[in-house]
Enzyme design. Structure first.
Site, PDB file in Angstrom:
ATOM      1  N   GLY A   1       0.792  -1.231   0.000  1.00  0.00           N
ATOM      2  CA  GLY A   1       0.000   0.000   0.000  1.00  0.00           C
ATOM      3  C   GLY A   1       0.816   1.269   0.000  1.00  0.00           C
ATOM      4  O   GLY A   1       0.372   2.302  -0.535  1.00  0.00           O
TER       5      GLY A   1
ATOM      6  N   ARG B   1       3.471 -11.935   0.976  1.00  0.00           N
ATOM      7  CA  ARG B   1       3.855 -13.059   1.831  1.00  0.00           C
ATOM      8  C   ARG B   1       2.670 -13.994   2.045  1.00  0.00           C
ATOM      9  O   ARG B   1       2.708 -14.861   2.907  1.00  0.00           O
ATOM     10  CB  ARG B   1       4.336 -12.564   3.218  1.00  0.00           C
ATOM     11  CG  ARG B   1       5.419 -11.502   3.209  1.00  0.00           C
ATOM     12  CD  ARG B   1       6.736 -12.028   2.683  1.00  0.00           C
ATOM     13  NE  ARG B   1       7.801 -11.046   2.871  1.00  0.00           N
ATOM     14  CZ  ARG B   1       8.054 -10.016   2.060  1.00  0.00           C
ATOM     15  NH1 ARG B   1       7.286  -9.842   0.982  1.00  0.00           N
ATOM     16  NH2 ARG B   1       9.034  -9.177   2.289  1.00  0.00           N
TER      17      ARG B   1
ATOM     18  N   GLU C   1      11.776  -3.178  -8.846  1.00  0.00           N
ATOM     19  CA  GLU C   1      11.871  -2.038  -7.936  1.00  0.00           C
ATOM     20  C   GLU C   1      12.205  -0.820  -8.793  1.00  0.00           C
ATOM     21  O   GLU C   1      13.303  -0.717  -9.336  1.00  0.00           O
ATOM     22  CB  GLU C   1      12.956  -2.286  -6.893  1.00  0.00           C
ATOM     23  CG  GLU C   1      12.765  -3.556  -6.067  1.00  0.00           C
ATOM     24  CD  GLU C   1      11.715  -3.395  -4.976  1.00  0.00           C
ATOM     25  OE1 GLU C   1      11.304  -2.241  -4.715  1.00  0.00           O
ATOM     26  OE2 GLU C   1      11.326  -4.413  -4.382  1.00  0.00           O
TER      27      GLU C   1
END
Length: 496
Positions: free
Chosen positions: A131, A192, A313
């Site tokens: 988020g 996860r 990333e």
């Protein structure tokens, strides 16, 4: 004499083959952005309020100020609908599920035939898994609109729209974004929450988060060839595996490690500065070598969906100021386009049919790589990503049919390899599936087959070596005869 020369030739040519192959490999991979030696060595910067030495109140206030330049969840939905209105012929909007708070997880499909099932491959982008990493959702809207504006004007944009089904989920975690935190509304890190290959975590489907369930169903409904998730907090392209069996931080490559390194390098080297990273050689990293994580979506995609996924990333700061977004988009645009285009521009693809013309959902395996994908059920199509510059033996198998092999020497461009499988019902196949020999790896015991393994340049090297040795032998014999002639004259004179 001939056998020592042959031994010398083959050994020297092997050395020549190794050095020339390495040169060709490096030259070829540098052109496509692949560096076989690159892997990550740095730890991830996980920005939190402690990283900024702030109180929780100050940190939340900072994020609220930063969020003013970003789209809210309602703004995002409006932007997606506006995009669809501008380009209705090449797009559609649909929902894959809902978040904990009931926010629709809206996705966009971009294609010249949106909503149809055909033989074209599918690629998905997913943003905002965490988020507090909102850059991806902004860039994915920019990507969609760029494709809309440049379709039939730019060759790469046209290729993607015409030959790929591109699916974009700008926000997997709208609740976490609204709450300005990493996890979802239940404080669960969605990266996860997937089943793990090493540890029996998340195996209970009832305990998984609604966002995770939606993703699993989405990947079951659509046969994705490849995908990428957009994260923030570093500048690197991450590839599997993400964890190790003993939880140690160590390089742990998956069966398609070479292909993943090629794909990661393709993204990194197309980026404005990712490949120049001082932390990650080549701007890429193996996930487990960076830091092990478990229950991640990247490994799950590869294991359970036949989908090659990268974790990208794309910004050093998890939540940069909105004024930086145009620059970040400019730095990532070509990388995003090329990684989508890779599923049709690299590797091998084709269709599998039975001898009577019926498409077959056959398994496609590569000799020496312990990983299998499956052709589509309706059209028998397959897309197998592979690193260029290698020789591959491709095996198509289907229960009830005789398996077949094909030998492919893969260059920079993709190659089409179709298969027609014969039924095993014939009595000559009653002992089970028989693999036809592709001739990809001939037995090197005989001189002819050993020569067949050598490229023309190496055969020429051997021929040149034989000619040189023969010429030297000729000169030696000629010199010996001359010396003999010169020494024999005085002897005759003495006898006279």
């Amino acid at each position: 004499m001939i056998f020592p020369l042959l031994f010398l030739c083959l050994n020297l040519s092997s050395l020549f083959r190794f050095s020339s192959a390495r040169f060709a490999q490096l030259h070829s991979y540098n052109q496509s952005g692949y560096d076989d030696r690159s892997y990550g060595v740095s730890g991830r910067r996980m920005y939190s309020m402690n990283d900024f030495q702030m109180t929780e109140e100050d940190y939340n206030a900072r994020l609220e100020k930063l969020a003013q330049g970003y789209m809210s969840n309602s703004d995002l939905q409006e932007a997606m609908q506006e995009f669809n209105s501008r380009c209705p012929n090449i797009s559609r909007i649909y929902s894959i599920g809902k978040s904990v708070f009931g926010v629709p997880l809206l996705a966009m499909e971009i294609s010249d035939t949106p909503g149809t099932i055909d033989a074209e491959p599918s690629f998905k982008f997913v943003g905002n898994v965490h988020g507090n990493e909102p850059v991806g959702r902004e860039l994915l809207l920019l990507l969609a609109n760029w494709l809309c504006d440049n379709y039939l004007k730019d060759s790469l944009a046209t290729t993607i729209v015409d030959d790929v089904h591109l699916h974009i989920l700008p926000s997997m975690n709208p609740d976490g974004y609204a709450l300005r935190r990493r996890g979802n509304a239940n404080h669960i890190d969605l990266n996860r929450d997937f089943p793990d290959q090493f540890f029996h975590m998340n195996d209970d489907t009832d305990l998984r988060q609604p966002e995770t369930k939606a993703m699993v169903k989405w990947m079951t409904d659509i046969h994705f060839t490849a995908s990428a998730t957009l994260h923030g907090g570093a500048l690197v392209a991450n590839y599997p595996w993400d964890g190790t069996e003993d939880k140690r931080r160590d390089y742990f490559g998956c069966p398609d490690d070479k292909t993943f390194r090629f794909l990661a390098s393709l993204y990194s080297r197309s980026h404005y500065k990712m490949s120049r990273s001082k932390e990650f050689p080549g701007g890429i990293t193996n996930g487990a070598f960076w830091y092990p994580l478990y229950g991640g979506m990247q490994d799950w995609n590869y294991i359970h969906s036949g989908c090659f996924e990268l974790t990208l990333e794309i910004s050093d700061d998890k939540w940069p100021d909105a004024s930086e977004l145009p620059t970040i988009w400019d730095h990532n645009r070509m990388s995003m386009l090329k990684i989508v285009g890779s599923i049709i521009k690299t590797g091998i693809h084709g269709q599998v049919f039975s001898s009577d013309g019926k498409p077959l959902p056959a398994s496609i395996a590569i000799q020496g790589i312990n990983y299998t994908i499956f052709a589509g059920k309706k059209f028998g199509e397959y897309y197998r990503l592979l690193a260029p510059g290698e020789k591959y033996e491709v095996i198509a198998s289907m229960p009830g049919y005789r398996s077949k092999r094909a030998c492919v020497i893969l260059g920079e461009a993709a190659q089409t390899v179709d298969f027609v499988l014969d039924s095993e019902s014939s009595s000559i196949y009653k002992d089970g599936r028989v693999l036809e020999d592709s001739g990809c790896y001939p037995d090197s015991k005989t001189g002819l087959q050993a020569a067949d393994l050598l490229p023309a340049t190496q055969l020429e090297f051997c021929l040149l070596l034989f000619v040189m040795v023969g010429f030297l032998c000729f000169l030696k014999k000629r010199r010996a005869r001359r010396n003999e002639k010169q020494t024999s004259v005085p002897r005759r004179a003495a006898m006279v």
